[in-house]
Design an enzyme around this catalytic site. Structure first.
Site, PDB file in Angstrom:
ATOM      1  N   CYS A  94       9.418  19.196   4.599  1.00 21.38           N
ATOM      2  CA  CYS A  94       7.687  18.932   4.978  1.00 21.38           C
ATOM      3  C   CYS A  94       7.190  18.701   3.694  1.00 21.38           C
ATOM      4  CB  CYS A  94       7.203  20.191   5.445  1.00 21.38           C
ATOM      5  SG  CYS A  94       7.234  21.687   4.637  1.00 21.38           S
ATOM      6  N   CYS A  97       7.887  20.339   0.310  1.00 23.84           N
ATOM      7  CA  CYS A  97       8.883  19.743  -0.590  1.00 23.84           C
ATOM      8  C   CYS A  97       8.326  18.821  -1.503  1.00 23.84           C
ATOM      9  CB  CYS A  97      10.017  19.335   0.279  1.00 23.84           C
ATOM     10  SG  CYS A  97      10.850  20.765   0.995  1.00 23.84           S
ATOM     11  N   ASP A 503      -5.337 -19.525   0.217  1.00 22.26           N
ATOM     12  CA  ASP A 503      -5.238 -20.694  -0.578  1.00 22.26           C
ATOM     13  C   ASP A 503      -4.960 -21.820   0.222  1.00 22.26           C
ATOM     14  OD1 ASP A 503      -4.601 -22.371  -2.751  1.00 22.26           O
ATOM     15  OD2 ASP A 503      -2.359 -22.078  -2.469  1.00 22.26           O
ATOM     16  N   ASP A 696       0.399 -18.775  -2.062  1.00 18.36           N
ATOM     17  CA  ASP A 696       1.866 -19.213  -2.160  1.00 18.36           C
ATOM     18  C   ASP A 696       2.747 -18.331  -3.099  1.00 18.36           C
ATOM     19  OD1 ASP A 696       1.116 -20.252  -4.705  1.00 18.36           O
ATOM     20  OD2 ASP A 696       1.281 -22.387  -4.089  1.00 18.36           O
ATOM     21  N   ASP A 700      -0.878 -18.269  -7.680  1.00 15.30           N
ATOM     22  CA  ASP A 700      -2.096 -17.420  -7.151  1.00 15.30           C
ATOM     23  C   ASP A 700      -1.478 -15.849  -7.717  1.00 15.30           C
ATOM     24  OD1 ASP A 700      -3.623 -19.267  -6.006  1.00 15.30           O
ATOM     25  OD2 ASP A 700      -2.338 -19.415  -4.089  1.00 15.30           O
TER      26      ASP A 700
END
Length: 800
Positions: A94, A97, A503, A696, A700
């Site tokens: 849970c 931990c 773009d 792309d 970018d």
């Protein structure tokens, strides 16, 4: 006193410290005795990391730590894990931990980040290789009681499969015990008119007791073990109230049975264990299926390849390990085989299946000169391939590495759930004690049942597990549909995004010009002019030249040959076809041969290429970068969801405006340098906007990194330039549409799970504390709640 001092308890694990003066660690400003160097090292590691609060808040001792385990762990230093890796951590239960592991690893020198996903059991760590090694991380985890190893999909999947089978056996035994106990419990419940004598009732009770023993000792063992480990670590998790509820109900029932008075809840215990195991099995099955998706990627990579060492001379293909392939090697890819590495086809035409890489179900025709990505499956004819990258750097290998990273970060809702879940159990235990104390004074007969009901009714599962389960299910679905979400905040942030920036070239458009129209200006028709243009451009690699050649080939025209070709950079090409001199290129260049002024130019959004001969203008070719067919519908869908769509492109203003007009985008800006795009995104963010960027993935990079959430068109080698949070693996923008749908569904499911968890606990816990719910009703409510949130999360794998 001497005896007590000599055999003092170890402050870390609680075992006898035979020589407590030999190993001591200063914790909280006071020297503490340790039983061995292993515990001393573990305690010192926790203290050095500034986690002394661990000892102050724990409710049980930690596991004894073994010393001298570093040598075996140092073997992992030779695996080539260079500063960024994923580890599988066993024994997670849970959020408690998560809290301890993340903080312990993050405190190591050189560690830059440590993020643990409790649903996938994976720990993603980034570190400085000069100051930290994988063995240091594994040893730190071993020191606080967790076994870990570098993530391997096959090993992890096998482990989950073994756990599933073991859980299924426990589930079967629990179901059998539940049915048998019910057979003895129902007659007792029905005999309310005194028709059953005391001896018979006692016999039924003892039979139920014996049948419940396997359920408590064998079937409920995972919860008992988990609770015991949590208590020894000092961070009680969600197994603690479950185990306490089972043990308290069993002990109370046994006492009542021996005394011959009071209630017994053996039927409730067996039903509770059975339903809990059923819920746990659903959870484990979800994790197993998520792991199987990545395992399928790893298994797809071929171990060998057929090397043509003497190509182009005739030679026998040599079978070599795929890992030996290097750029420049030539390999043979027979039909039915997966391509071992990225490359370019030299000989042969075939069809390839890209389903594993992009999610596409249709095959694609491919021939000489075209790129063939590693991981594609050759389904038609044998082809010869020149390797462009090693197998370790192939598209498939990069996809596997990115998939391993996916799901390691946490969105805000998951972080909130971790923080709340870490405190939930502690608050619950305090509340249980308070409820027991209250009823002990008000009505002693109800104290024990009310305390048990509170423990059993509580449901921390949705807070600590159902949220990451929802994310894992959503990310698994996205991967099947060609969307690789490297960071899970993709779903949350995309849903919150107010602006989506695109773009143009390669994103909204195909990224390669196409011939829109061939306008004849002289005596030669358009088809004839196109044949001449294709002949002049036969040896050119320019995108415009390729578009003219493709158009000529599609028309089925007779191929012409050009001679005495002269390429003028930035202007065009001049050559001789069938004894006549021609020029193809810009208007100014062609005018030098054709004479005079060029006729009116191309329409908006098109690039004009002119053809002329000696003293005459022959044709104008209008070339456009065609829109992706799905782009208009995608833009409309985004606008319908209230998101503002922008177009930022480095192309000319006229071309950008033409594309924007066709898509209905109002804000379109051309001639945008990468810095201009980044500035535009930051300006939107400064105004309070949440910005999603789609580009792309190459030119970018800056703006993809600066946006709140970013998507890269990840075809072929573009994966190597990944700077985005998500990669669209399939052709075009169709995967982005899937991401938008899944993001909305995931946000809705997480809100439903958290809302249900809060509502259930706000109603069930007070009802149990007030005595309105008895233990068996609480058991049904808790397990039904757990199953509900897990099943709700799994719906994301089938988003409509």
């Amino acid at each position: 006193m001497n005896a007590i001092s000599e055999f003092a308890a170890c402050y870390h694990c609680g075992q006898a410290a035979v020589d407590g003066a030999r190993w001591r660690v200063s914790i909280g400003g006071a020297p503490r005795s340790m039983c061995c160097p292993g515990c001393a090292a573990a305690a010192q590691a926790i203290a050095d990391a500034g986690l002394d609060d661990y000892y102050g808040s724990r409710t049980g001792y930690a596991a004894p730590a073994a010393a001298g385990e570093a040598p075996e762990l140092k073997l992992y230093d030779e695996m080539g894990l260079n500063g960024d890796a994923v580890f599988t951590v066993e024994g997670l239960r849970c959020a408690a931990c998560v809290w301890l592991i993340e903080r312990r690893v993050a405190a190591l020198p050189g560690v830059q980040s440590a993020l643990l996903n409790v649903a996938t059991e994976r720990l993603h760590v980034r570190w400085d290789a000069a100051n930290c090694r994988p063995s240091d991380i594994l040893l730190a985890l071993r020191a606080i009681g967790y076994t870990a190893y570098p993530y391997d999909a096959t090993r992890h999947g096998a482990q989950l499969e073994r756990a599933r089978k073991a859980l299924l056996r426990r589930l079967f035994v629990a179901g059998l015990a539940m049915m048998q106990v019910m057979m003895y419990a129902v007659p007792v419940y029905l005999a309310t008119d005194g028709t059953m004598d005391a001896d018979m009732k006692a016999l039924m009770g003892w039979a139920s007791f014996l049948l419940t023993l396997p359920a408590v000792t064998y079937c409920a063992w995972p919860f008992m073990r988990g609770a015991w480990l949590d208590l020894r670590r000092g961070l009680p998790g969600m197994d603690v109230p479950v185990a306490l509820g089972i043990l308290a109900a069993f002990a109370g029932s046994a006492v009542s049975l021996v005394r011959g008075e009071g209630e017994v809840w053996f039927d409730s215990i067996t039903m509770f264990v059975f339903l809990l195991l059923g819920s746990r099995w659903l959870e484990l099955d979800a994790r197993r299926k998520a792991a199987r998706a990545l395992e399928g990627l790893q298994h797809a990579a071929p171990a060998t390849a057929l090397l043509l060492a003497a190509w182009p001379a005739p030679c026998e293909a040599e079978t070599v390990a795929a890992s030996r392939l290097r750029p420049g090697d030539v390999i043979l890819v027979p039909p039915g085989q997966t391509v071992a590495a990225d490359g370019v086809i030299l000989e042969g035409r075939t069809e390839i299946d890209l389903a594993l890489l992009t999610g596409e179900s249709r095959t694609r025709a491919i021939g000489p000169g075209e790129q063939l990505p590693g991981g594609a499956v050759n389904v038609a004819q044998a082809v010869t391939l020149r390797v462009a990258s090693s197998a370790a750097d192939s598209t498939l290998a990069l996809l596997v590495r990115l998939s391993q990273r996916a799901g390691q970060d946490k969105p805000r809702l998951a972080r909130w759930a971790d923080r709340v879940g870490a405190w939930f159990v502690l608050v619950l235990l305090v509340l249980t004690v308070a409820v027991f104390a209250f009823w002990r004074v008000a009505d002693p007969a109800r104290a024990w049942p009310a305390a048990i009901a509170v423990l059993v009714a509580s449901c921390p599962c949705a807070l600590s597990l159902a949220t990451p389960t929802a994310l894992a299910a959503a990310l698994e679905r996205l991967l099947r549909h060609g969307v690789l979400a490297v960071k899970p905040h993709v779903l949350e942030t995309l849903e919150r995004a107010t602006h989506v920036v695109f773009d143009k070239t390669g994103t909204l458009t195909r990224g390669r010009p196409e011939l829109r129209e061939a306008v004849a200006l002289g005596m030669v028709d358009g088809a004839g002019c196109l044949r001449i243009a294709a002949a002049l451009e036969a040896g050119s690699a320019h995108p415009l030249a390729a578009a003219l050649r493709e158009a000529a080939a599609a028309s089925g025209a007779i191929t012409l040959k050009a001679q005495d070709i002269d390429n003028v950079v930035g202007q065009g090409v001049e050559g001789e076809v069938a004894g006549l001199r021609y020029r193809l290129g810009s208007a100014a260049f062609v005018a030098g041969l054709a004479g005079g002024l060029a006729p009116p130019g191309a329409g908006a959004g098109a690039t004009a290429v002119w053809l002329g001969g000696s003293g005459r203008w022959l044709a104008r070719f209008d070339l456009v970068d065609a829109l992706r067919p799905e782009a208009p519908a995608l833009v409309r869908a985004l606008q319908a969801k209230g998101k503002t769509v922008l177009l930022l492109s480095g192309d000319d203003e006229d071309a950008v405006r033409a594309v924007a007009a066709r898509l209905g985008i109002r804000d379109a800006r051309g001639r945008q340098l990468p810095q201009d795009k980044l500035d535009a995104v930051r300006a939107l963010q400064a105004g309070g906007a949440v910005v999603a960027m789609v580009g792309d993935g190459i030119n970018d990079a800056a703006v993809l990194g600066g946006a709140d959430v970013s998507f890269a068109m990840g075809q072929g080698a573009q994966l190597a330039q990944l700077h985005a949070d998500c990669v669209l693996l399939g052709e075009g923008l169709a995967p982005l549409e899937e991401a938008i749908r899944t993001a909305s569904a995931c946000a809705r499911v997480i809100r439903q799970n958290l809302g249900w968890a809060m509502l259930y606990n706000l109603v069930a816990i007070p009802a149990a504390a007030s005595g309105l719910l008895n233990p068996w009703l609480s058991a049904i409510g808790m397990t039904a709640s757990s199953a509900l949130v897990v099943l709700n999360a799994l719906r994301l794998r089938r988003v409509d």
